[in-house]
Write a protein that holds these residues in place. Structure first.
Motif, PDB file in Angstrom:
ATOM      1  N   GLY A  41       0.810  -1.215   0.000  1.00 31.06           N
ATOM      2  CA  GLY A  41       0.000   0.000   0.000  1.00 31.06           C
ATOM      3  C   GLY A  41       0.841   1.260   0.000  1.00 31.06           C
ATOM      4  N   HIS A  42       2.027   1.194   0.605  1.00 33.00           N
ATOM      5  CA  HIS A  42       2.908   2.369   0.583  1.00 33.00           C
ATOM      6  C   HIS A  42       3.450   2.590  -0.832  1.00 33.00           C
ATOM      7  CE1 HIS A  42       3.117   3.804   4.673  1.00 33.00           C
ATOM      8  NE2 HIS A  42       3.320   2.598   5.149  1.00 33.00           N
ATOM      9  N   MET A  43       3.693   3.854  -1.152  1.00 30.14           N
ATOM     10  CA  MET A  43       4.203   4.213  -2.483  1.00 30.14           C
ATOM     11  C   MET A  43       5.688   4.598  -2.433  1.00 30.14           C
ATOM     12  SD  MET A  43       1.373   3.814  -4.028  1.00 30.14           S
ATOM     13  CE  MET A  43       1.620   4.498  -5.658  1.00 30.14           C
ATOM     14  N   GLY A  44       6.310   4.385  -1.291  1.00 29.80           N
ATOM     15  CA  GLY A  44       7.731   4.728  -1.148  1.00 29.80           C
ATOM     16  C   GLY A  44       8.419   3.764  -0.200  1.00 29.80           C
ATOM     17  N   GLU A  45       9.719   3.947  -0.055  1.00 31.70           N
ATOM     18  CA  GLU A  45      10.510   3.078   0.823  1.00 31.70           C
ATOM     19  C   GLU A  45       9.992   3.133   2.259  1.00 31.70           C
ATOM     20  OE1 GLU A  45      11.690   5.457  -1.175  1.00 31.70           O
ATOM     21  OE2 GLU A  45      13.552   4.841  -2.162  1.00 31.70           O
ATOM     22  N   ILE A  46      10.098   2.009   2.970  1.00 35.45           N
ATOM     23  CA  ILE A  46       9.651   1.943   4.368  1.00 35.45           C
ATOM     24  C   ILE A  46      10.806   2.381   5.278  1.00 35.45           C
ATOM     25  CG2 ILE A  46       8.674   0.449   6.170  1.00 35.45           C
ATOM     26  CD1 ILE A  46       6.908   0.658   3.629  1.00 35.45           C
ATOM     27  N   SER A  47      10.531   3.331   6.180  1.00 34.65           N
ATOM     28  CA  SER A  47      11.587   3.824   7.069  1.00 34.65           C
ATOM     29  C   SER A  47      11.611   3.113   8.416  1.00 34.65           C
ATOM     30  CB  SER A  47      11.432   5.329   7.289  1.00 34.65           C
ATOM     31  OG  SER A  47      10.133   5.620   7.780  1.00 34.65           O
ATOM     32  N   ASN A  48      10.427   2.713   8.907  1.00 30.64           N
ATOM     33  CA  ASN A  48      10.399   1.982  10.183  1.00 30.64           C
ATOM     34  C   ASN A  48       9.106   1.192  10.322  1.00 30.64           C
ATOM     35  OD1 ASN A  48      11.468   1.071  12.556  1.00 30.64           O
ATOM     36  ND2 ASN A  48      11.087   2.918  13.739  1.00 30.64           N
ATOM     37  N   VAL A  49       9.180   0.128  11.136  1.00 31.46           N
ATOM     38  CA  VAL A  49       8.010  -0.726  11.413  1.00 31.46           C
ATOM     39  C   VAL A  49       7.995  -1.048  12.899  1.00 31.46           C
ATOM     40  CG1 VAL A  49       7.919  -1.828   9.132  1.00 31.46           C
ATOM     41  CG2 VAL A  49       9.373  -2.834  10.898  1.00 31.46           C
ATOM     42  N   GLY A 108       6.146   3.582   8.749  1.00 32.06           N
ATOM     43  CA  GLY A 108       6.417   4.916   8.224  1.00 32.06           C
ATOM     44  C   GLY A 108       7.096   4.781   6.871  1.00 32.06           C
ATOM     45  N   SER A 109       6.860   5.753   6.000  1.00 29.95           N
ATOM     46  CA  SER A 109       7.376   5.612   4.635  1.00 29.95           C
ATOM     47  C   SER A 109       7.861   6.934   4.051  1.00 29.95           C
ATOM     48  CB  SER A 109       6.281   5.022   3.743  1.00 29.95           C
ATOM     49  OG  SER A 109       6.634   5.095   2.383  1.00 29.95           O
ATOM     50  N   MET A 110       8.719   6.794   3.034  1.00 23.22           N
ATOM     51  CA  MET A 110       9.197   7.952   2.282  1.00 23.22           C
ATOM     52  C   MET A 110       8.076   8.562   1.429  1.00 23.22           C
ATOM     53  SD  MET A 110      12.241   8.120   3.306  1.00 23.22           S
ATOM     54  CE  MET A 110      13.475   7.111   4.099  1.00 23.22           C
ATOM     55  N   ASP A 111       6.894   7.905   1.395  1.00 20.87           N
ATOM     56  CA  ASP A 111       5.762   8.462   0.640  1.00 20.87           C
ATOM     57  C   ASP A 111       5.008   9.533   1.443  1.00 20.87           C
ATOM     58  OD1 ASP A 111       4.170   7.127   2.474  1.00 20.87           O
ATOM     59  OD2 ASP A 111       3.414   5.625   1.067  1.00 20.87           O
ATOM     60  N   LYS A 112       5.612   9.950   2.602  1.00 16.60           N
ATOM     61  CA  LYS A 112       5.092  11.022   3.473  1.00 16.60           C
ATOM     62  C   LYS A 112       3.934  10.576   4.361  1.00 16.60           C
ATOM     63  CE  LYS A 112       6.203  14.308  -0.216  1.00 16.60           C
ATOM     64  NZ  LYS A 112       5.716  15.359  -1.100  1.00 16.60           N
TER      65      LYS A 112
END
Length: 415
Positions: free
Chosen positions: A259-267, A279-283
């Protein structure tokens, strides 16, 4: 089964039962995540008795006293103001990470200088230098709650397991073909999980030093991972925009969260393991149901990448940190934004709640860390003094000590 004794857990609130079964001492926890000072103790004790056969009518009064003690702890106002205590010239190159043991009496720092160092919190004395890696020591962890072992993950593609008391290296885990960027112990301290730029995560046996499983399926770097609180599942986040939930016992992938459109920063899992936050780089930040793998909410509002995300210990709040220089606090139940934390003049790369869940700590590229009221979003304190960006900050278990780690090669202790 015979109940031996009750133990109290303040953060998050709960009662631990220590009991004997088949000649072995075991523990189970009664989590009281919804406990408030207004909760009726008698009704709660009755609920506990109905659901927990180990608790008998004769023990009702004892359990009630424990509940009241937990409620008293919750009513203590958290007015603690942190004062700068010490600056440790910790390393000859920038720090990558800092981490406390459970008691808060020791902490560790990892660095680009290829070492991990163990420190005494009260005196700032260096206890051990963990040497042997051939590249940056990027990921570090104590095996809390025990605190007798340390794991270090390096850009040299290995992970090492150390004795926290002596600094001796027990094992070097070899097998990754890319840099190790994240690691964690399972709650039982029997396994170490590592994630790597080689698109895999691996599970390693603490006792034998053997590889237990390789978790394959991601198609890009795996940059974050987290065990659930019982150790039965692991969640991994990748630069391939997906998150995977794994069954630890079999090494099998249970769900892929898309579902995210960018890299995942944390889980991260919440305490009762029912939800995962990403959290993701897709804001954006997303909340997922663990059992179904369904996305239940998308938390929006940031104008740049979300660089970090976390639950508070009770799982009722979510905090997000962004490259837009702001942080946000959301309600887990309603997904509403409760507070926007504004004041930093650079990216916020790290965010965490105090154990009590009343405060939020942020670390920024503007060379400061800030302490905020989690509900109002008011900045309570600016922790100043570092001469370069801060990219690590942690509370101890009691919430009365903070360590900040910086690119300026130092860490600072705040009481």
């Amino acid at each position: 089964m015979k109940l031996k004794r009750f133990l109290l857990r303040y953060y998050p609130p709960g009662i631990i039962l220590e009991y004997e079964k088949g000649g072995f001492l075991r523990t189970k926890s009664i989590d009281l995540l919804d406990l408030t000072p207004e909760t009726n103790p008698d009704e709660l004790v009755e609920e506990i008795r109905q659901s927990e056969p180990l608790v008998t009518k004769a023990q009702s009064d004892q359990v009630k006293q424990l509940v009241i003690r937990l409620q008293k702890k919750q009513t203590q106002q958290d007015h603690h103001r942190f004062c700068f205590s010490k600056e440790l010239k910790a390393h000859i190159l920038p720090l990558t990470n800092v981490a406390f043991d459970k008691s808060g009496s020791r902490f560790i720092t990892g660095s680009y200088d290829r070492t991990c160092r163990v420190w005494d919190t009260a005196s700032g004395t260096e206890l051990h230098v963990l040497e042997g890696h051939r590249n940056v020591v990027y990921a570090i962890a104590f095996n809390n709650p025990y605190g007798d072992k340390i794991a270090t993950g390096s850009f040299d593609k290995t992970c090492k397991l150390w004795c926290a008391e002596t600094g001796k290296c027990f094992h070097t885990y070899r097998g990754h073909t890319g840099e190790i960027v994240c690691l964690a112990f399972n709650p039982q301290s029997t396994l170490v999980a590592t994630s790597s730029m080689d698109t895999t995560a691996k599970l390693w046996d603490v006792e034998s030093g053997e590889e237990v499983a390789t978790l394959t399926g991601h198609t890009a770097e795996v940059l974050s991972l987290c065990f659930n609180t019982v150790g039965s599942q692991l969640v991994t986040g990748s630069f391939d925009h997906t998150v995977a939930i794994w069954d630890v016992a079999s090494g099998r992938r249970v769900h892929t969260l898309i579902g995210h459109m960018g890299e995942i920063s944390n889980v991260q899992f919440n305490w009762d393991c029912s939800l995962i936050v990403t959290g993701s780089m897709d804001k954006t930040c997303k909340v997922w149901e663990t059992v179904s793998g369904k996305c239940v909410a998308t938390l929006t509002g940031h104008k740049e990448e979300v660089l970090d995300v976390c639950f508070d210990l009770s799982g009722q709040l979510i905090a997000t940190a962004s490259a837009d220089g702001t942080a946000r606090v959301f309600s887990t139940a309603t997904h509403q934004c409760l507070a926007t934390l504004e004041g930093h003049e650079g990216d916020i790369s790290k965010i965490c709640f105090s154990p009590q869940g009343t405060r939020v700590l942020t670390a920024s590229s503007d060379k400061t860390a800030r302490l905020w009221d989690a509900h109002s979003g008011v900045c309570l304190q600016v922790l100043e003094g570092h001469t370069d960006e801060i990219f690590s900050c942690v509370f101890n278990y009691e919430g009365d000590t903070i360590i900040t780690g910086s690119k300026d090669n130092t860490c600072r202790i705040w009481y």
